[in-house]
Design a protein around this motif. Structure first.
Motif, PDB file in Angstrom:
ATOM      1  N   GLY A   1     -64.414 -11.749 161.733  1.00 13.08           N
ATOM      2  CA  GLY A   1     -64.932 -10.763 162.672  1.00 13.08           C
ATOM      3  C   GLY A   1     -66.454 -10.800 162.771  1.00 13.08           C
ATOM      4  O   GLY A   1     -67.114 -11.716 162.277  1.00 13.08           O
ATOM      5  N   SER A   2     -67.000  -9.795 163.410  1.00  9.98           N
ATOM      6  CA  SER A   2     -68.453  -9.711 163.610  1.00  9.98           C
ATOM      7  C   SER A   2     -69.088  -8.828 162.543  1.00  9.98           C
ATOM      8  O   SER A   2     -68.398  -8.117 161.802  1.00  9.98           O
ATOM      9  CB  SER A   2     -68.762  -9.135 164.988  1.00  9.98           C
ATOM     10  N   LEU A   3     -70.408  -8.860 162.498  1.00 12.72           N
ATOM     11  CA  LEU A   3     -71.145  -7.975 161.599  1.00 12.72           C
ATOM     12  C   LEU A   3     -70.832  -6.517 161.922  1.00 12.72           C
ATOM     13  O   LEU A   3     -70.755  -5.671 161.018  1.00 12.72           O
ATOM     14  CB  LEU A   3     -72.646  -8.256 161.737  1.00 12.72           C
ATOM     15  N   GLY A   4     -70.621  -6.220 163.192  1.00  9.60           N
ATOM     16  CA  GLY A   4     -70.232  -4.864 163.584  1.00  9.60           C
ATOM     17  C   GLY A   4     -68.868  -4.476 163.025  1.00  9.60           C
ATOM     18  O   GLY A   4     -68.674  -3.344 162.562  1.00  9.60           O
ATOM     19  N   ASP A   5     -67.921  -5.415 163.048  1.00  9.68           N
ATOM     20  CA  ASP A   5     -66.597  -5.156 162.473  1.00  9.68           C
ATOM     21  C   ASP A   5     -66.692  -4.907 160.974  1.00  9.68           C
ATOM     22  O   ASP A   5     -66.028  -4.019 160.427  1.00  9.68           O
ATOM     23  CB  ASP A   5     -65.664  -6.340 162.723  1.00  9.68           C
ATOM     24  N   ILE A   6     -67.525  -5.696 160.308  1.00 10.51           N
ATOM     25  CA  ILE A   6     -67.685  -5.558 158.854  1.00 10.51           C
ATOM     26  C   ILE A   6     -68.277  -4.196 158.513  1.00 10.51           C
ATOM     27  O   ILE A   6     -67.852  -3.538 157.555  1.00 10.51           O
ATOM     28  CB  ILE A   6     -68.558  -6.700 158.306  1.00 10.51           C
ATOM     29  N   LEU A   7     -69.242  -3.748 159.316  1.00 10.24           N
ATOM     30  CA  LEU A   7     -69.864  -2.451 159.058  1.00 10.24           C
ATOM     31  C   LEU A   7     -68.866  -1.307 159.187  1.00 10.24           C
ATOM     32  O   LEU A   7     -68.985  -0.284 158.512  1.00 10.24           O
ATOM     33  CB  LEU A   7     -71.036  -2.238 160.020  1.00 10.24           C
ATOM     34  N   GLN A   8     -67.876  -1.476 160.036  1.00  8.36           N
ATOM     35  CA  GLN A   8     -66.847  -0.437 160.148  1.00  8.36           C
ATOM     36  C   GLN A   8     -65.983  -0.368 158.901  1.00  8.36           C
ATOM     37  O   GLN A   8     -65.410   0.675 158.594  1.00  8.36           O
ATOM     38  CB  GLN A   8     -65.972  -0.723 161.374  1.00  8.36           C
ATOM     39  N   LYS A   9     -65.912  -1.471 158.155  1.00  8.63           N
ATOM     40  CA  LYS A   9     -65.098  -1.512 156.943  1.00  8.63           C
ATOM     41  C   LYS A   9     -65.875  -1.064 155.706  1.00  8.63           C
ATOM     42  O   LYS A   9     -65.338  -0.382 154.839  1.00  8.63           O
ATOM     43  CB  LYS A   9     -64.581  -2.938 156.711  1.00  8.63           C
ATOM     44  N   VAL A  10     -67.148  -1.470 155.603  1.00 10.40           N
ATOM     45  CA  VAL A  10     -67.885  -1.264 154.346  1.00 10.40           C
ATOM     46  C   VAL A  10     -69.033  -0.274 154.473  1.00 10.40           C
ATOM     47  O   VAL A  10     -69.772  -0.053 153.520  1.00 10.40           O
ATOM     48  CB  VAL A  10     -68.422  -2.610 153.801  1.00 10.40           C
ATOM     49  N   SER A  11     -69.233   0.314 155.640  1.00  6.43           N
ATOM     50  CA  SER A  11     -70.308   1.295 155.897  1.00  6.43           C
ATOM     51  C   SER A  11     -71.692   0.653 155.918  1.00  6.43           C
ATOM     52  O   SER A  11     -72.436   0.805 156.868  1.00  6.43           O
ATOM     53  CB  SER A  11     -70.281   2.438 154.876  1.00  6.43           C
ATOM     54  N   LYS A  12     -72.055  -0.045 154.855  1.00  5.25           N
ATOM     55  CA  LYS A  12     -73.315  -0.790 154.859  1.00  5.25           C
ATOM     56  C   LYS A  12     -73.158  -2.025 153.990  1.00  5.25           C
ATOM     57  O   LYS A  12     -72.318  -2.076 153.089  1.00  5.25           O
ATOM     58  CB  LYS A  12     -74.483   0.075 154.386  1.00  5.25           C
ATOM     59  N   ILE A  13     -73.980  -3.024 154.251  1.00  2.26           N
ATOM     60  CA  ILE A  13     -73.833  -4.326 153.598  1.00  2.26           C
ATOM     61  C   ILE A  13     -74.829  -4.432 152.447  1.00  2.26           C
ATOM     62  O   ILE A  13     -76.030  -4.186 152.642  1.00  2.26           O
ATOM     63  CB  ILE A  13     -74.051  -5.459 154.609  1.00  2.26           C
ATOM     64  N   PRO A  14     -74.383  -4.798 151.255  1.00  2.00           N
ATOM     65  CA  PRO A  14     -75.296  -4.950 150.114  1.00  2.00           C
ATOM     66  C   PRO A  14     -76.389  -5.969 150.425  1.00  2.00           C
ATOM     67  O   PRO A  14     -76.167  -6.939 151.165  1.00  2.00           O
ATOM     68  CB  PRO A  14     -74.382  -5.449 148.987  1.00  2.00           C
ATOM     69  N   GLU A  15     -77.561  -5.754 149.855  1.00  2.00           N
ATOM     70  CA  GLU A  15     -78.707  -6.587 150.207  1.00  2.00           C
ATOM     71  C   GLU A  15     -78.528  -8.049 149.823  1.00  2.00           C
ATOM     72  O   GLU A  15     -79.016  -8.937 150.524  1.00  2.00           O
ATOM     73  CB  GLU A  15     -79.986  -6.024 149.568  1.00  2.00           C
ATOM     74  N   ASP A  16     -77.844  -8.345 148.710  1.00  2.00           N
ATOM     75  CA  ASP A  16     -77.683  -9.750 148.352  1.00  2.00           C
ATOM     76  C   ASP A  16     -76.825 -10.477 149.392  1.00  2.00           C
ATOM     77  O   ASP A  16     -77.153 -11.591 149.818  1.00  2.00           O
ATOM     78  CB  ASP A  16     -77.091  -9.892 146.949  1.00  2.00           C
ATOM     79  N   ALA A  17     -75.737  -9.833 149.841  1.00  2.00           N
ATOM     80  CA  ALA A  17     -74.907 -10.428 150.887  1.00  2.00           C
ATOM     81  C   ALA A  17     -75.669 -10.500 152.208  1.00  2.00           C
ATOM     82  O   ALA A  17     -75.602 -11.501 152.934  1.00  2.00           O
ATOM     83  CB  ALA A  17     -73.627  -9.625 151.060  1.00  2.00           C
ATOM     84  N   LEU A  18     -76.432  -9.457 152.515  1.00  2.00           N
ATOM     85  CA  LEU A  18     -77.190  -9.426 153.766  1.00  2.00           C
ATOM     86  C   LEU A  18     -78.237 -10.529 153.789  1.00  2.00           C
ATOM     87  O   LEU A  18     -78.495 -11.140 154.826  1.00  2.00           O
ATOM     88  CB  LEU A  18     -77.845  -8.057 153.932  1.00  2.00           C
ATOM     89  N   SER A  19     -78.840 -10.815 152.644  1.00  4.87           N
ATOM     90  CA  SER A  19     -79.829 -11.889 152.559  1.00  4.87           C
ATOM     91  C   SER A  19     -79.194 -13.235 152.869  1.00  4.87           C
ATOM     92  O   SER A  19     -79.744 -14.044 153.625  1.00  4.87           O
ATOM     93  CB  SER A  19     -80.455 -11.910 151.159  1.00  4.87           C
ATOM     94  N   ALA A  20     -78.019 -13.486 152.286  1.00  8.75           N
ATOM     95  CA  ALA A  20     -77.335 -14.761 152.526  1.00  8.75           C
ATOM     96  C   ALA A  20     -76.888 -14.886 153.983  1.00  8.75           C
ATOM     97  O   ALA A  20     -76.951 -15.969 154.580  1.00  8.75           O
ATOM     98  CB  ALA A  20     -76.137 -14.890 151.594  1.00  8.75           C
ATOM     99  N   ILE A  21     -76.444 -13.770 154.563  1.00  8.46           N
ATOM    100  CA  ILE A  21     -76.066 -13.768 155.971  1.00  8.46           C
ATOM    101  C   ILE A  21     -77.283 -14.055 156.843  1.00  8.46           C
ATOM    102  O   ILE A  21     -77.240 -14.870 157.777  1.00  8.46           O
ATOM    103  CB  ILE A  21     -75.428 -12.416 156.349  1.00  8.46           C
ATOM    104  N   THR A  22     -78.394 -13.385 156.538  1.00  2.74           N
ATOM    105  CA  THR A  22     -79.623 -13.539 157.322  1.00  2.74           C
ATOM    106  C   THR A  22     -80.129 -14.966 157.284  1.00  2.74           C
ATOM    107  O   THR A  22     -80.618 -15.496 158.292  1.00  2.74           O
ATOM    108  CB  THR A  22     -80.705 -12.578 156.811  1.00  2.74           C
TER     109      THR A  22
END
Length: 502
Positions: free
Chosen positions: A169-190
């Motif tokens: 799914g999209s980052l938007g879909d993920i946010l609906q599941k986890v509310s917010k994304i941990p910074e370590d995962a967000l860094s790797a995504i970025t």
């Protein structure tokens, strides 16, 4: 429970369309004489003085200039060859302003794809579609969604664009599941998003113009790709600028909202805003007052970073650099790859696959396992003995059972020998390999997965026992049943297998 059918056999008669030739003001390229044409053989052509895109029921090709018909060289260069028969719709997975997106099974590729269908007679939708196609057919970066093909469905008045399917799914879909994304995962995504943007900006001279959570896609293995190039803009060089007001207003940069010339830094602003939303779990501006009030906030208010302590110093600095009001002070995508927010977490080797377990869906994993195992099996059956042996080691156990035309063998070694004999016979007879026509799946009460494959193969060709030219023999249908065991991580093994020709 009846088996879930993944394959839909759509066998409607093809109807041709009348010839239509009209100017297309939506195609804003290097010519004011751009036009579209639908021919009697079902070809939908979009062309101007410098380039032509020809969409047919069997695929599409592009070339420079105009001509009366495709040459042999054009047909040989039809690298995006695909048709309505190749992609069988499973379900609708999205709807945008200009298209409807479906998950489909691509039998020839043995995988799932995303099919975006557009009304080709709607001028605005067609304009966005052509931007999408122009961008997609010339990119090859692993962090951008790849084009598999496109075709014209004349009886439906649609162009279908076939793309990679991202099962997370999209980052938007993920946010609906986890509310917010941990910074370590967000860094790797970025980091992966930045690599895609760097390729777009530096090598393709393209501004995406619509970076937002919905357009950052992920798969369950942790791969990240940028999607939706429908409003992207090509610029002649890295110093060129755009002037059009196009895109999602909620992620527009100040210079775009202020109708000022803009370029690649506009994508960097949108990335910073996307990260701020992903890290905090909410869109940081107040959009309740409508678009005009929102635009005034973006132009006049400071960057809405949260109070101290919510974000790490590295992420806060990263966002502030991306969202600098002066576009000339924003770093490039390539430069941001060396920011401490990226480097700090890169050293820790973040496991995005483990993070993406939050998006794992039992039914989806079941479908993916069925397609993965059967695709791997039939590819190996058409390959070399070494490939077949290694695949057998991955798919079978010492207790696996294989039945062919009523004769059963057990164990990995015995099954491998049988499959090797089958592969040798097919090669000797000039066989074209086993082709999957449909797959049905059903989960059993004991947790195993039942998979039924219908397919065909064809004999003839240049093998020592072949009786004629390639494809001389009629196609032979086969039916094959698999019983798979699935681990919690999605690993599959074949417990039982039964093959017969029909």
């Amino acid at each position: 429970m009846p088996p879930k059918k993944l394959f839909l056999d759509i066998a409607s008669p093809r109807r041709t369309s009348p010839v239509i030739d009209l100017p297309d003001a939506s195609i804003q390229h290097d010519s004011q004489t751009a036009s579209v044409k639908v021919t009697e053989n079902g070809s939908f052509n979009v062309f101007n003085r410098s380039q032509e895109f020809r969409f047919t029921p069997e695929g599409f090709f592009r070339r420079k200039g105009r001509s009366k018909g495709p040459s042999r060289e054009d047909e040989e260069q039809l690298s995006f060859k695909i048709s309505d028969k190749d992609v069988q719709i499973v379900k609708q997975i999205g709807r945008g302003a200009s298209s409807v997106v479906y998950k489909a099974y691509f039998a020839r590729g043995g995988k799932y794809v995303a099919v975006k269908k557009i009304d080709c007679f709607d001028r605005e939708k067609r304009h966005q579609m052509m931007n999408d196609v122009r961008a997609l057919c010339s990119i090859s970066d692993p962090n951008l969604v790849q084009l598999i093909g496109a075709y014209h469905a004349p009886e439906k008045g649609q162009i279908a664009i076939v793309l990679e399917y991202m099962n997370g799914g999209s980052l938007g879909d993920i946010l609906q599941k986890v509310s917010k994304i941990p910074e370590d995962a967000l860094s790797a995504i970025t980091a992966q998003v930045l690599q895609g943007l760097s390729y777009l900006h530096r090598y393709k001279h393209t501004i995406h113009r619509d970076i937002k959570p919905a357009n950052v896609l992920m798969d369950l293995n942790g791969r990240v790709k940028i999607a939706d190039f429908g409003i992207s803009a090509y610029v002649d060089n890295t110093l060129a600028v755009c002037h059009t007001f196009t895109g999602t207003v909620t992620y527009m940069s100040p210079e775009r909202i202020d109708s000022q010339p803009y370029s690649f830094p506009a994508d960097i602003w949108a990335l910073g805003l996307t990260l701020l939303e992903a890290a905090t779990g909410r869109y940081p501006y107040d959009a309740s007052g409508g678009p005009l009030e929102l635009m005034l906030q973006v132009l006049s208010d400071p960057v809405p970073v949260p109070e101290e302590g919510v974000l790490s110093p590295e992420l806060q600095d990263f966002v502030l650099q991306c969202m600098h009001k002066d576009p000339f002070r924003r770093p490039t995508a390539e430069g941001l790859l060396s920011h401490n927010f990226i480097l700090k977490h890169a050293r820790r080797r973040v496991d995005l696959k483990a993070f993406m377990l939050c998006m794992a869906d039992g039914d989806a994993m079941m479908d993916e396992a069925a397609v993965r195992v059967t695709g791997q099996y039939y590819r190996a059956l058409s390959g070399h003995r070494d490939e077949l042996a290694s695949t057998s080691y991955e798919l079978y156990t010492d207790t696996s059972e294989h039945c062919k035309d009523g004769i059963q063998v057990q164990g990995r070694e015995a099954i491998t020998q049988r499959l090797a004999a089958m592969a040798d016979l097919h090669a000797a007879m000039g066989g074209s390999g086993h082709h999957i026509d449909s797959i049905k799946t059903q989960r059993s009460q004991d947790g195993t997965l039942f998979v039924q494959v219908k397919g065909h193969f064809q004999m003839g060709g240049s093998g020592p026992l072949a009786m004629g030219p390639q494809g001389a023999g009629p196609p032979t249908a086969f039916l094959e049943d698999f019983t798979l065991s699935l681990s919690s991580a999605g690993t599959a093994r074949i417990l039982k297998q039964s093959y017969r020709t029909v």
